[in-house]
Scaffold this active site. Structure first.
Site, mmCIF file in Angstrom:
data_model
loop_
_atom_site.group_PDB
_atom_site.id
_atom_site.type_symbol
_atom_site.label_atom_id
_atom_site.label_comp_id
_atom_site.label_asym_id
_atom_site.label_seq_id
_atom_site.Cartn_x
_atom_site.Cartn_y
_atom_site.Cartn_z
ATOM 1 N N HIS A 18 5.768 2.299 11.195
ATOM 2 C CA HIS A 18 6.874 2.467 10.936
ATOM 3 C C HIS A 18 7.129 2.762 9.614
ATOM 4 O O HIS A 18 7.941 3.760 9.400
ATOM 5 C CB HIS A 18 7.828 1.103 11.128
ATOM 6 C CG HIS A 18 7.798 0.608 12.484
ATOM 7 N ND1 HIS A 18 7.407 -0.779 12.841
ATOM 8 C CD2 HIS A 18 8.279 0.842 13.694
ATOM 9 C CE1 HIS A 18 7.447 -1.037 14.091
ATOM 10 N NE2 HIS A 18 7.986 -0.031 14.720
ATOM 11 N N LYS A 42 14.941 -8.694 24.538
ATOM 12 C CA LYS A 42 13.872 -9.037 24.076
ATOM 13 C C LYS A 42 13.910 -10.411 23.432
ATOM 14 O O LYS A 42 15.142 -10.628 22.854
ATOM 15 C CB LYS A 42 13.435 -7.861 23.162
ATOM 16 C CG LYS A 42 12.929 -6.540 23.462
ATOM 17 C CD LYS A 42 12.381 -5.674 22.514
ATOM 18 C CE LYS A 42 11.850 -4.532 22.963
ATOM 19 N NZ LYS A 42 11.172 -3.715 22.093
ATOM 20 N N ARG A 91 3.984 7.891 18.914
ATOM 21 C CA ARG A 91 2.692 7.642 18.897
ATOM 22 C C ARG A 91 1.840 8.608 19.767
ATOM 23 O O ARG A 91 0.800 8.856 19.342
ATOM 24 C CB ARG A 91 2.582 6.232 18.949
ATOM 25 C CG ARG A 91 3.171 5.177 18.039
ATOM 26 C CD ARG A 91 3.061 4.051 18.366
ATOM 27 N NE ARG A 91 3.728 3.706 19.771
ATOM 28 C CZ ARG A 91 3.979 2.514 20.131
ATOM 29 N NH1 ARG A 91 3.763 1.402 19.526
ATOM 30 N NH2 ARG A 91 4.670 2.464 21.182
ATOM 31 N N SER A 129 4.179 -3.140 17.172
ATOM 32 C CA SER A 129 4.580 -4.384 16.854
ATOM 33 C C SER A 129 4.068 -5.411 17.662
ATOM 34 O O SER A 129 3.558 -6.499 17.087
ATOM 35 C CB SER A 129 6.025 -4.419 16.625
ATOM 36 O OG SER A 129 6.598 -3.827 15.593
#
Length: 164
Positions: A18, A42, A91, A129
């Site tokens: 990030h 979440k 990514r 994460s």
């Protein structure tokens, strides 16, 4: 450089991947608003306030970055911030399908707002994460995976890291 861009995400916690996107975006845009999403779908490890604090500590060396949070639709938040660009990090190919769908719906909702895709640095292409939390949960060292202030917050949640 162009005007303001918004880099949204959960940042639970912020990783070096990030941070890489934030630092590089700050070189392209006059102002980058890193916006922590209140995601009702979440169960975060860190509260929104904790994530904001970690982000602020992690980007204090970048003068044109602002940390904020938002609820609701991203496109509404981007309009509120008077930004014209959404920054998204990629990514791997697996990220692309989801990000393309999100960018397409945002473009449908507001054709004046562009999505700026940025490939993460290869050294962070595996990093998320979720992976960081999994490593920390088993008390392994996360140094090098997260900005230096963040490892202390993980330590507080999971306990001391053990030497491997």
């Amino acid at each position: 450089m162009t005007d303001t861009a918004v880099y949204p995400g959960s940042f639970d916690p912020v990783t070096n991947g990030h941070l890489d996107i934030i630092e590089r975006s700050a070189k392209v845009f006059n102002k980058v608003v890193v916006a922590v999403l209140h995601n009702r779908n979440k169960e975060p490890l860190f509260s929104v306030d904790e994530r904001i604090t970690m982000l602020r500590e992690s980007v204090e060396h970048i003068p044109n970055v602002e940390i904020d949070s938002f609820n609701g639709l991203l496109i509404d938040y981007v309009r509120q911030k008077q930004a014209k660009t959404i920054v998204r990090g990629l990514r791997a190919v697996s990220d692309f399908e989801y990000e393309l769908q999100a960018a397409s719906i945002n473009r449908k909702l507001d054709p004046e707002i562009e999505t700026f895709f940025m490939m993460t640095n290869n050294q962070y292409s595996y990093l998320s994460s979720s992976i960081v939390k999994e490593i920390a949960k088993y008390e392994a060292d996360v140094k090098g995976l997260v900005p230096s202030p963040v490892d202390e917050y993980l330590y507080e949640k999971y306990g001391p890291f053990t030497a491997e």
